[in-house]
Design a protein around this motif. Structure first.
Motif, PDB file in Angstrom:
ATOM      1  N   GLY A 339      31.080  -2.384   2.758  1.00 37.31           N
ATOM      2  CA  GLY A 339      32.493  -2.378   2.365  1.00 37.31           C
ATOM      3  C   GLY A 339      33.341  -3.137   3.371  1.00 37.31           C
ATOM      4  N   LEU A 340      34.593  -2.745   3.470  1.00 38.17           N
ATOM      5  CA  LEU A 340      35.528  -3.437   4.366  1.00 38.17           C
ATOM      6  C   LEU A 340      34.967  -3.571   5.779  1.00 38.17           C
ATOM      7  CD1 LEU A 340      38.566  -4.384   4.769  1.00 38.17           C
ATOM      8  CD2 LEU A 340      38.959  -2.062   5.591  1.00 38.17           C
ATOM      9  N   MET A 341      34.489  -2.445   6.338  1.00 35.13           N
ATOM     10  CA  MET A 341      34.059  -2.466   7.731  1.00 35.13           C
ATOM     11  C   MET A 341      32.679  -3.099   7.887  1.00 35.13           C
ATOM     12  SD  MET A 341      36.634  -1.305   9.237  1.00 35.13           S
ATOM     13  CE  MET A 341      36.122  -1.070  10.921  1.00 35.13           C
ATOM     14  N   ASP A 360      23.480  -2.041   0.944  1.00 39.18           N
ATOM     15  CA  ASP A 360      24.429  -1.233   0.167  1.00 39.18           C
ATOM     16  C   ASP A 360      23.645  -0.618  -0.987  1.00 39.18           C
ATOM     17  OD1 ASP A 360      26.906  -0.407  -1.406  1.00 39.18           O
ATOM     18  OD2 ASP A 360      27.839  -1.401   0.309  1.00 39.18           O
ATOM     19  N   ILE A 361      24.357   0.112  -1.868  1.00 36.50           N
ATOM     20  CA  ILE A 361      23.614   0.807  -2.926  1.00 36.50           C
ATOM     21  C   ILE A 361      22.980  -0.174  -3.909  1.00 36.50           C
ATOM     22  CG2 ILE A 361      24.549   3.162  -3.026  1.00 36.50           C
ATOM     23  CD1 ILE A 361      26.746   2.076  -4.822  1.00 36.50           C
ATOM     24  N   ASN A 365      26.275  -5.293  -4.519  1.00 40.75           N
ATOM     25  CA  ASN A 365      27.300  -4.794  -3.591  1.00 40.75           C
ATOM     26  C   ASN A 365      27.158  -5.430  -2.211  1.00 40.75           C
ATOM     27  OD1 ASN A 365      28.651  -3.107  -5.252  1.00 40.75           O
ATOM     28  ND2 ASN A 365      28.298  -1.244  -4.048  1.00 40.75           N
ATOM     29  N   ALA A 416      28.127   2.281   8.004  1.00 44.84           N
ATOM     30  CA  ALA A 416      29.555   2.169   7.648  1.00 44.84           C
ATOM     31  C   ALA A 416      29.740   2.491   6.167  1.00 44.84           C
ATOM     32  CB  ALA A 416      30.073   0.774   7.969  1.00 44.84           C
ATOM     33  N   VAL A 417      29.130   3.618   5.735  1.00 42.47           N
ATOM     34  CA  VAL A 417      29.309   4.045   4.333  1.00 42.47           C
ATOM     35  C   VAL A 417      30.569   4.916   4.261  1.00 42.47           C
ATOM     36  CG1 VAL A 417      26.840   3.906   3.823  1.00 42.47           C
ATOM     37  CG2 VAL A 417      27.808   6.088   4.571  1.00 42.47           C
ATOM     38  N   PHE A 418      30.856   5.428   3.046  1.00 44.39           N
ATOM     39  CA  PHE A 418      32.077   6.228   2.887  1.00 44.39           C
ATOM     40  C   PHE A 418      32.141   7.353   3.925  1.00 44.39           C
ATOM     41  CE2 PHE A 418      31.190   5.224  -1.792  1.00 44.39           C
ATOM     42  CZ  PHE A 418      32.016   4.113  -1.784  1.00 44.39           C
ATOM     43  N   GLU A 419      33.380   7.792   4.192  1.00 42.40           N
ATOM     44  CA  GLU A 419      33.597   8.839   5.200  1.00 42.40           C
ATOM     45  C   GLU A 419      33.242  10.215   4.615  1.00 42.40           C
ATOM     46  OE1 GLU A 419      33.972   8.273   8.188  1.00 42.40           O
ATOM     47  OE2 GLU A 419      35.524   9.400   9.205  1.00 42.40           O
ATOM     48  N   LYS A 424      26.549  10.524   4.892  1.00 39.25           N
ATOM     49  CA  LYS A 424      26.132   9.961   6.184  1.00 39.25           C
ATOM     50  C   LYS A 424      24.821  10.606   6.642  1.00 39.25           C
ATOM     51  CE  LYS A 424      30.717   8.386   7.771  1.00 39.25           C
ATOM     52  NZ  LYS A 424      30.651   6.936   7.767  1.00 39.25           N
ATOM     53  N   ILE A 427      21.986   9.008   4.700  1.00 35.57           N
ATOM     54  CA  ILE A 427      21.709   7.644   5.197  1.00 35.57           C
ATOM     55  C   ILE A 427      20.939   7.717   6.518  1.00 35.57           C
ATOM     56  CG2 ILE A 427      22.811   5.502   6.053  1.00 35.57           C
ATOM     57  CD1 ILE A 427      23.234   5.920   3.066  1.00 35.57           C
ATOM     58  N   ASN A 444      29.870   4.336  12.343  1.00 34.80           N
ATOM     59  CA  ASN A 444      31.230   3.786  12.484  1.00 34.80           C
ATOM     60  C   ASN A 444      32.277   4.757  11.930  1.00 34.80           C
ATOM     61  OD1 ASN A 444      33.272   1.745  12.884  1.00 34.80           O
ATOM     62  ND2 ASN A 444      33.175   1.327  10.703  1.00 34.80           N
ATOM     63  N   SER A 446      35.340   7.131  11.432  1.00 38.52           N
ATOM     64  CA  SER A 446      36.586   7.112  12.201  1.00 38.52           C
ATOM     65  C   SER A 446      37.074   8.514  12.536  1.00 38.52           C
ATOM     66  CB  SER A 446      37.675   6.330  11.473  1.00 38.52           C
ATOM     67  OG  SER A 446      37.596   6.500  10.100  1.00 38.52           O
ATOM     68  N   PHE A 468      34.499   0.742  15.195  1.00 33.97           N
ATOM     69  CA  PHE A 468      35.173  -0.558  15.131  1.00 33.97           C
ATOM     70  C   PHE A 468      36.599  -0.376  14.616  1.00 33.97           C
ATOM     71  CE2 PHE A 468      30.804  -1.921  15.144  1.00 33.97           C
ATOM     72  CZ  PHE A 468      30.831  -3.173  15.737  1.00 33.97           C
ATOM     73  N   SER A 470      39.840  -2.364  12.361  1.00 35.48           N
ATOM     74  CA  SER A 470      39.997  -3.335  11.284  1.00 35.48           C
ATOM     75  C   SER A 470      41.178  -4.266  11.554  1.00 35.48           C
ATOM     76  CB  SER A 470      40.232  -2.552   9.990  1.00 35.48           C
ATOM     77  OG  SER A 470      40.479  -3.429   8.923  1.00 35.48           O
TER      78      SER A 470
HETATM   79  P1  NAD Z   1      34.536   1.111   2.117  1.00 31.95           P
HETATM   80  O1  NAD Z   1      34.840   2.070   1.048  1.00 31.95           O
HETATM   81  O2  NAD Z   1      35.240  -0.206   2.111  1.00 31.95           O
HETATM   82  O3  NAD Z   1      32.977   0.798   2.147  1.00 31.95           O
HETATM   83  C1  NAD Z   1      31.981   1.754   2.066  1.00 31.95           C
HETATM   84  C2  NAD Z   1      30.749   1.062   1.548  1.00 31.95           C
HETATM   85  O4  NAD Z   1      29.670   1.970   1.618  1.00 31.95           O
HETATM   86  C3  NAD Z   1      30.848   0.609   0.088  1.00 31.95           C
HETATM   87  O5  NAD Z   1      30.498  -0.746  -0.014  1.00 31.95           O
HETATM   88  C4  NAD Z   1      29.835   1.489  -0.607  1.00 31.95           C
HETATM   89  O6  NAD Z   1      29.221   0.853  -1.725  1.00 31.95           O
HETATM   90  C5  NAD Z   1      28.837   1.734   0.511  1.00 31.95           C
HETATM   91  N1  NAD Z   1      27.968   2.860   0.229  1.00 31.95           N
HETATM   92  C6  NAD Z   1      28.278   4.041  -0.320  1.00 31.95           C
HETATM   93  N2  NAD Z   1      27.160   4.789  -0.432  1.00 31.95           N
HETATM   94  C7  NAD Z   1      26.133   4.075   0.062  1.00 31.95           C
HETATM   95  C8  NAD Z   1      24.754   4.300   0.204  1.00 31.95           C
HETATM   96  N3  NAD Z   1      24.189   5.431  -0.201  1.00 31.95           N
HETATM   97  N4  NAD Z   1      23.995   3.340   0.745  1.00 31.95           N
HETATM   98  C9  NAD Z   1      24.541   2.187   1.155  1.00 31.95           C
HETATM   99  N5  NAD Z   1      25.867   1.913   1.028  1.00 31.95           N
HETATM  100  C10 NAD Z   1      26.646   2.841   0.487  1.00 31.95           C
HETATM  101  O7  NAD Z   1      34.788   1.885   3.483  1.00 31.95           O
HETATM  102  P2  NAD Z   1      35.185   1.296   4.907  1.00 31.95           P
HETATM  103  O8  NAD Z   1      36.653   1.240   5.014  1.00 31.95           O
HETATM  104  O9  NAD Z   1      34.380   0.099   5.196  1.00 31.95           O
HETATM  105  O10 NAD Z   1      34.729   2.494   5.861  1.00 31.95           O
HETATM  106  C11 NAD Z   1      33.390   2.719   6.159  1.00 31.95           C
HETATM  107  C12 NAD Z   1      33.282   3.649   7.344  1.00 31.95           C
HETATM  108  O11 NAD Z   1      33.987   3.073   8.452  1.00 31.95           O
HETATM  109  C13 NAD Z   1      33.904   5.008   7.127  1.00 31.95           C
HETATM  110  O12 NAD Z   1      33.142   5.968   7.810  1.00 31.95           O
HETATM  111  C14 NAD Z   1      35.282   4.877   7.760  1.00 31.95           C
HETATM  112  O13 NAD Z   1      35.791   6.104   8.188  1.00 31.95           O
HETATM  113  C15 NAD Z   1      34.962   3.980   8.922  1.00 31.95           C
HETATM  114  N6  NAD Z   1      36.095   3.200   9.447  1.00 31.95           N
HETATM  115  C16 NAD Z   1      36.986   2.628   8.620  1.00 31.95           C
HETATM  116  C17 NAD Z   1      38.033   1.892   9.143  1.00 31.95           C
HETATM  117  C18 NAD Z   1      39.024   1.200   8.253  1.00 31.95           C
HETATM  118  O14 NAD Z   1      40.038   0.716   8.750  1.00 31.95           O
HETATM  119  N7  NAD Z   1      38.784   1.110   6.964  1.00 31.95           N
HETATM  120  C19 NAD Z   1      38.147   1.739  10.537  1.00 31.95           C
HETATM  121  C20 NAD Z   1      37.193   2.318  11.360  1.00 31.95           C
HETATM  122  C21 NAD Z   1      36.161   3.048  10.805  1.00 31.95           C
END
Ligand code: NAD
Length: 745
Positions: A339-341, A360-361, A365, A416-419, A424, A427, A444, A446, A468, A470
């Protein structure tokens, strides 16, 4: 002559050659010894009739000189002889002036010694390095060294050029060109230096010394332009020429608009140039020294040198890494969650040349995550910052997959999957099934405590938080969080990782919100508290920026998301046994988010309205209808009071982190606060703000007064009272690696 940092010889033509080469260092800096040597060389050249001229060059492949030795400057104290405490004020001032003027005086003597002086510049010449070169009559720079850099970067760390830079550069290239270079501390290359007239000639690096010698032979009576009769400032004198005068006036206004008077160095630089260029250079150099001493003695300069230069350099080289573990070379790293991170993390790894598996899943993706790198690569190529070949090589390093077999053999996994703790945990298990026993698993997350997440791991000693920020490719900091069972070896490997991707690591212990999110949150919370009190939103935002924060507290809340703020507010209130929805702030947040749908920047509306580009266009006018505005003017005393509320509140939280053992090294606290959430950089960061800008006892008194008025959120921990009573500072109580080393023992 007994020189330590220069070699010195005289050729058959009587031309002396001084080669700057500080022993045991890869780069020359102007240490006390180097200054003493320059004084000795100057005296020799001036008094020895056999010498017809002087060439100065460097013995280091890295360049001429990087400037003053800031480590030494930071430690320097005392003047020798009578102690400072025994001196009268006049004696103390005279001693300080003499010390501050020493190099200026010598360089002026060299410039006026009656013999030509030429300087060969084969690599960088910054700060004091460039100032030494400017005191020569002729400068030859290498045109075949792409790394060559010139500049006066002192202002960036709260100082001003104190060895003639503010006087010679404007006299050489004019106030209009010189002033922005000195105020912003920007560096420039050899070509630009030549075009501006900072260097006189370009030549291959193997020829620079010969060119200097040839020039000396041809110019036995050389003088600096400003010592020639009838010298005129290029572009005119600042108080008379329209262009130069305009620049000085505009610079003053721009400086106030950009820095709100928080940066004394820039203000003093303007004064140096304005006052010093209207008088003969000898008087100008004395003016410069007076402003230099004033700047150097300001707590802002001490704080900025320590944090922005020394600590930053130390941490960027792994200064907080446990010793005794071999450096890890990363052959393959898996990033799970594209995802984003995850997408950003994959990019920075590939950019650092590390083979990366992006999971990713679904493969689709993961490919979407790789698209992020594709876009960044395209942008770099279109801007000429990269080539197609380099871009392709970077992208080839990222493999996309949904299959954990591809994770096999990775030295490190960054998750860096969903919070979501259950996800987690799943994974963690899936990755550990294919990882070798010594691989590190970094999350990762937060917000989720690392010790809790590590319970899902078969090897919690290999489990760590790698947090990390963003956007990943732009943010320079990574917060490493050790859980209860994380081993030192895992910490060492994680620091190696952060250094490998060219970022700066800080190390903290586990806590809700870790260090950065926890402390940063207090800034926005204080802004919202002010709003609930009826302080006009525009005042809150202006004072926030004027205090040195990069954005107003309400604007920051909008970018984090007001829905998140509401959720966190309710959680925190519940934990404290308070009914959030019954207080003024809670009701206002619920009204904004749930009734008005104003959830922040992502929705184009929050405390601010946003334009199509996502930039704030104005504070939402109807906000004033919801709050009962009781404060709609901000005289200076109120501004000071609100500034203290913003900064003291954050610093109190940082002090609590020290007391709870979340932070154990003052450098981590300072660098983390500046790089993660932009805490007023002129303070040197939160710990230096308490240590140097206030002093611990004064800080405690101010926080006590605020606690009396606003409640426990300003209550200082016992640690601070103890430190105040014992005369301790954060840097003395929490020195580099000190507490960690003690804990490990
Ligand atoms: P996001 O929703 O953009 O991305 C999450 C990704 O995880 C998605 O692409 C999703 O398809 C994937 N995913 C879900 N289940 C999965 C699985 N079983 N196997 C593989 N991939 C899977 O979220 P994000 O913003 O990138 O955040 C990810 C992590 O980083 C979270 O723990 C968040 O707290 C942390 N974080 C986010 C930020 C931020 O600013 N967004 C900053 C620091 C830390």
């Amino acid at each position: 002559m007994n020189l330590e940092t220069f070699s010195f010889d005289i050729d058959g033509d009587g031309i002396a050659h001084a080669i700057f080469d500080v022993p045991g260092r890869s780069m020359n800096t102007l240490t006390g010894k180097a200054v003493a040597d320059i004084i000795a060389i100057t005296n020799e050249v001036a008094s020895n009739d056999a010498i017809t001229g002087l060439v100065i060059s460097s013995g280091k492949p890295s360049g001429f000189c990087a400037g003053a030795d800031l480590g030494e400057m930071n430690e320097s104290a005392g003047g020798g002889g009578k102690s400072e405490a025994e001196m009268s004020e006049a004696e103390l001032k005279a001693m300080q002036f003499e010390r501050g003027f020493a190099l200026n005086k010598t360089l002026r003597e060299l410039e006026t010694c009656g013999k030509p002086v030429a300087v060969a510049l084969d690599g960088l010449a910054l700060g004091g390095g460039l100032e030494v070169a400017l005191a020569g009559h002729y400068r030859v720079a290498a045109n075949d060294n792409p790394k060559i850099q010139f500049g006066l970067p002192e202002a960036k760390i709260g100082l001003l050029p104190g060895a003639g830079g503010t006087q010679r550069l404007p006299r050489l290239i004019g106030v209009q060109e010189a002033l922005p270079l000195i105020l912003q501390g920007k560096s420039f290359n050899a070509d630009k230096a030549h075009k501006m007239g900072v260097v006189n000639e370009l030549a291959p690096s193997t020829d620079t010394v010969a060119k200097c010698k040839a020039w000396i032979k041809a110019n036995p009576d050389a003088k600096a332009p400003w010592d020639e009769k009838g010298f005129k400032m290029p572009g005119g004198v600042v108080h008379r020429a329209p262009g130069a005068g305009q620049v000085a006036t505009m610079s003053n206004a721009m400086l106030a608009a950009n820095t709100y008077g928080n940066y004394p160095a820039q203000k003093n630089i303007l004064s140096c140039v304005y006052e010093g260029t209207q008088v003969p250079i000898d008087a100008g150099l004395r003016i410069e020294t007076r402003y230099f001493i004033n700047t150097q003695q300001r707590p802002e300069a001490k704080a900025m040198i320590r944090s922005l230069f020394l600590s930053m350099q130390e941490l960027s080289k792994g200064g907080n890494r446990p010793a005794g573990y071999p450096k890890t070379e990363f052959k393959k790293i898996a990033v799970i969650g594209a995802g984003l991170m995850g997408a950003g993390i994959a990019y920075v790894q590939a950019k650092a040349g590390i083979p990366t598996v992006l999971v990713d899943i679904s493969k689709e993706n993961a490919e979407k995550g790789k698209d992020y790198s594709r876009r960044l690569v395209e942008k770099d190529i279109s801007r000429g910052k990269s080539t197609q070949e380099k871009g392709d090589a970077l992208l080839d390093l990222i493999t996309t997959t949904d299959n954990y077999d591809d994770v096999k053999g990775a030295d490190l996994v960054v998750e860096a999957v969903f919070e979501n703790p259950e996800l987690k945990a799943k994974i963690t298990k899936m990755a550990e099934d294919v990882l070798s026993a010594d691989a590190v698993f970094g999350s990762n997350t937060s917000t989720l405590p690392i010790t809790g997440l590590a319970e899902a791991s078969q090897r919690p000693e290999n489990f760590i938080g790698i947090h990390f920020f963003s956007p990943v490719e732009r943010m320079g900091l990574v917060e490493i969080i050790t859980g209860e069972k994380t081993s030192e070896e895992t910490l060492a490997k994680s620091i190696d990782y952060v250094l490998a991707i060219r970022k700066t690591p800080i190390v903290v212990n586990d806590s809700r919100g870790f260090y950065t999110s926890r402390c940063f949150g207090t800034y926005t919370q204080e802004g919202m508290a002010m709003l609930a009190e009826g302080i006009k939103p525009a005042i809150i935002e202006n004072v926030g920026r004027q205090s040195g924060m990069p954005m107003g507290a309400l604007e920051v809340s909008d970018s984090v998301g007001l829905d998140t703020a509401l959720k966190v507010g309710r959680q925190m209130a519940q934990a404290a046994g308070i009914d959030y929805d019954s207080n003024e702030l809670g009701q206002m947040m619920a009204w904004l988010v749930e009734d008005q749908g104003r959830v922040g920047r992502k929705a184009g509306k929050g405390f601010y309205d946003y334009n199509e580009k996502g930039k704030p266009s104005r504070l939402w006018p109807d906000l004033n209808t919801r709050i009962d505005v009781t404060v709609d003017e901000c005289p200076p005393e109120l501004k000071k009071h609100l500034t203290n509320r913003f900064l003291v509140r954050q610093a109190v939280e940082v002090a609590r982190c020290f007391e709870e053992g979340v932070i154990t090294d003052a450098r981590d606290a300072d660098i983390g606060s500046i790089l993660a959430w932009g805490f007023a950089p002129y303070t040197g960061g939160c710990a230096s703000y308490m240590d140097l800008i206030w002093g611990i006892p004064e800080f405690v008194a101010e926080a006590d007064a605020l606690a009396e008025k606003y409640g426990d959120r300003f209550k200082v921990p016992q640690l601070l009272r103890d430190m105040a009573a014992n005369g301790e500072t954060f840097y003395s109580r929490f020195p580099p690696g000190g507490v960690k080393a003690k804990a490990a023992a």
